[in-house]
Design an enzyme around this catalytic site. Structure first.
Site, PDB file in Angstrom:
ATOM      1  N   SER A   1      46.904 -39.266  91.164  1.00  0.00           N
ATOM      2  CA  SER A   1      46.729 -37.757  91.086  1.00  0.00           C
ATOM      3  C   SER A   1      47.783 -36.742  91.356  1.00  0.00           C
ATOM      4  CB  SER A   1      45.610 -37.775  92.316  1.00  0.00           C
ATOM      5  OG  SER A   1      44.358 -38.546  91.807  1.00  0.00           O
TER       6      SER A   1
ATOM      7  N   ASN B   1      39.098 -43.478  87.436  1.00  0.00           N
ATOM      8  CA  ASN B   1      39.138 -44.319  88.725  1.00  0.00           C
ATOM      9  C   ASN B   1      39.996 -43.676  89.710  1.00  0.00           C
ATOM     10  OD1 ASN B   1      36.978 -46.206  88.465  1.00  0.00           O
ATOM     11  ND2 ASN B   1      38.400 -47.257  86.881  1.00  0.00           N
ATOM     12  N   TYR B   2      41.308 -42.805  89.087  1.00  0.00           N
ATOM     13  CA  TYR B   2      42.424 -42.764  89.958  1.00  0.00           C
ATOM     14  C   TYR B   2      42.604 -41.074  89.884  1.00  0.00           C
ATOM     15  CZ  TYR B   2      43.621 -47.460  90.321  1.00  0.00           C
ATOM     16  OH  TYR B   2      43.436 -48.765  90.856  1.00  0.00           O
ATOM     17  N   LEU B   3      42.278 -40.272  89.267  1.00  0.00           N
ATOM     18  CA  LEU B   3      42.606 -39.015  88.929  1.00  0.00           C
ATOM     19  C   LEU B   3      41.353 -38.100  89.709  1.00  0.00           C
ATOM     20  CD1 LEU B   3      44.193 -38.913  85.506  1.00  0.00           C
ATOM     21  CD2 LEU B   3      45.354 -39.091  87.593  1.00  0.00           C
TER      22      LEU B   3
END
Length: 443
Positions: free
Chosen positions: A271, A401-403
């Site tokens: 992120s 899933n990550y940002l």
DNA sequence: ATTGTGGACTCAGAAACTTGGTG
DNA sequence: TCACCAAGTTTCTGAGTCCACAA
């Protein structure tokens, strides 16, 4: 056509009753509600259980979790009954059964990603990662100090944390012999890291899903020396971090920040990188140009997280086809130029290849055609480059899933990019909690 | 206390399916 | 208009992380 539509509606009608759950009085969407059909287990990579028969799941295998006063769902198979009805309001699962391949493991039915329950926990995940921003400086200072600690456990924790921070490696739990032989940070073997004097480390191992991780990085000299020390007097298949496991590592991380674990670094890294790249690289321009910036940042994150995909079977055929199309356009272009030349001299156009004569066009019209064709060729060239560039990179996993979606939503608001250009329908539903973010939001 | 284990949740890429553009 | 095909989307289910709890 009509038939297909009717068929689809019929199917939806049948499934409708399985698609929703009432949670605290609110109707929420259920995720997947089907048990897995019987078949042969494949597994990913070199899996010891490959080829095992996966048995059929019956109602008698299934444990259901519902409210005390909720009616028990009707068992769909006549003459059979559920294994158990439970009323546990401390968990989110709606039902589960034993994985027929590994009975120690469970398969669950959960609410869908778009549900408020999942949304809330997603938001908490990103808030925790944001909290790490306030601690990261001290954490880095602390582990840097411990690179040379006399206490070998401390030293290993320091180096492992450094790798997790710098390379976004996964924690690396211990694995059983009946699972594929893959590693994460704590389970790295001596043979997975090759030193390259004076200060480079070459990583080579199979990670989650047996995806290959290959990366050569420059590290701080004390880290290089510590790795040298950890490898000394060990065999290739010995643990690099022999004094360490994920439990110890996470226990240590929790002392540095409340709730901190190894995976938070991955979320943070991803992120942070997106936010940073977008802020640095976004220029004035049209939506298409801004999309290029976004996709570039997304790609960088995917590379950091090692999100790979296999090259599609038809990739090279598709490239060849695109090349042929470009060649065709080039030929057209050549002809147009000749005709333009002739038109300027007042001559009629050349005959086309099939012998037919062409319409007499004014030089201006030909010029327009040429520039249009040129633009077309340029666009195809760019598309081809992008396609080739991304053939082994999966952008979707990090987006999902990550940002932190608020980075994307706020950026879209600031730069007048429609959010639909970046999030599809299901992502917009999943990230409903992020849609009203302030345009000034920064990760 | 430390370590091991069951349990519950997130994360993962491929396959299957749908959509939409194009010749 | 229609068939084709690539891109986009959804489904599938395997593979991790990490916590709670107990021996």
């Amino acid at each position: 056509m009509q038939e297909k539509k009717a068929l689809k509606e019929e199917k939806l009608k049948q499934e409708e009753k399985y698609m929703w759950a009432i949670v605290d009085g609110v109707k929420e969407k259920v995720g997947n509600f089907r048990v897995e059909p019987p078949g042969l287990f494949r597994g990913r990579g070199e899996h010891p259980k490959m080829g095992k028969l996966k048995k059929r799941i019956h109602p008698r295998d299934i444990i259901i979790n519902i409210g005390e006063d909720a009616p028990v769902p009707e068992c769909p198979i006549p003459g059979e009954r559920w294994k158990e009805i439970r009323h546990d309001n401390t968990v989110t699962w709606l039902c589960y059964w034993s994985d027929p391949i590994n009975p120690k493991l469970f398969k669950y039915v959960f609410l869908a990603a778009s549900s408020s329950l999942k949304g809330q926990s997603d938001k908490e995940k990103y808030e925790k990662a944001r909290l790490l921003k306030d601690y990261i400086e001290n954490i880095r200072a602390a582990y840097t100090k411990d690179f040379t600690s006399k206490d070998i456990t401390k030293q290993q924790i320091a180096v492992a944390t450094y790798l997790i921070d710098k390379l976004a490696l996964r924690a690396g739990n211990e694995k059983d012999d009946d699972e594929a032989d893959t590693v994460g940070c704590c389970t790295l073997k001596v043979e997975n890291v090759t030193r390259e004097a004076p200060n480079k480390l070459q990583f080579n191992f199979l990670g989650k899903d047996s995806i290959k991780y290959e990366n050569t990085v420059e590290v701080e000299l004390p880290v290089y020396n510590a790795i040298l020390k950890f490898q000394k007097d060990k065999g290739p298949s010995d643990d690099l971090f022999d004094k360490l496991d994920t439990n110890k590592l996470n226990t240590h991380l929790k002392e540095l920040m409340p709730g901190l674990t190894a995976k938070v670094f991955r979320t943070y890294n991803a992120s942070f990188t997106l936010d940073d790249k977008l802020a640095k690289d976004t220029k004035d321009g049209d939506v298409a140009e801004k999309m290029v910036v976004y996709n570039h940042a997304n790609k960088e994150v995917a590379i950091i997280c090692n999100h790979q995909r296999s090259v599609s079977k038809s990739h090279s055929a598709q490239m060849t086809k695109l090349n042929e199309k470009i060649d065709e356009l080039q030929a057209v272009l050549k002809e147009l130029k000749v005709d333009l030349d002739r038109a300027r001299k007042g001559k009629p156009p050349t005959k086309s290849s099939d012998g037919k004569s062409k319409r007499n066009l004014a030089p201006e019209a030909l010029e327009k055609k040429i520039s249009q064709t040129n633009a077309k060729v340029e666009k195809m060239r760019r598309d081809m480059m992008t396609k080739e560039d991304l053939k082994t990179i999966a952008l979707g996993t990090s987006k999902l899933n990550y940002l932190d979606p608020r980075i994307t939503v706020a950026w879209c608001k600031r730069h007048e990019v429609p959010i639909e250009k970046i999030f599809n329908k299901s992502l917009i539903a999943k990230f409903a909690w992020a849609m009203d973010v302030d345009p000034d939001f920064r990760f």
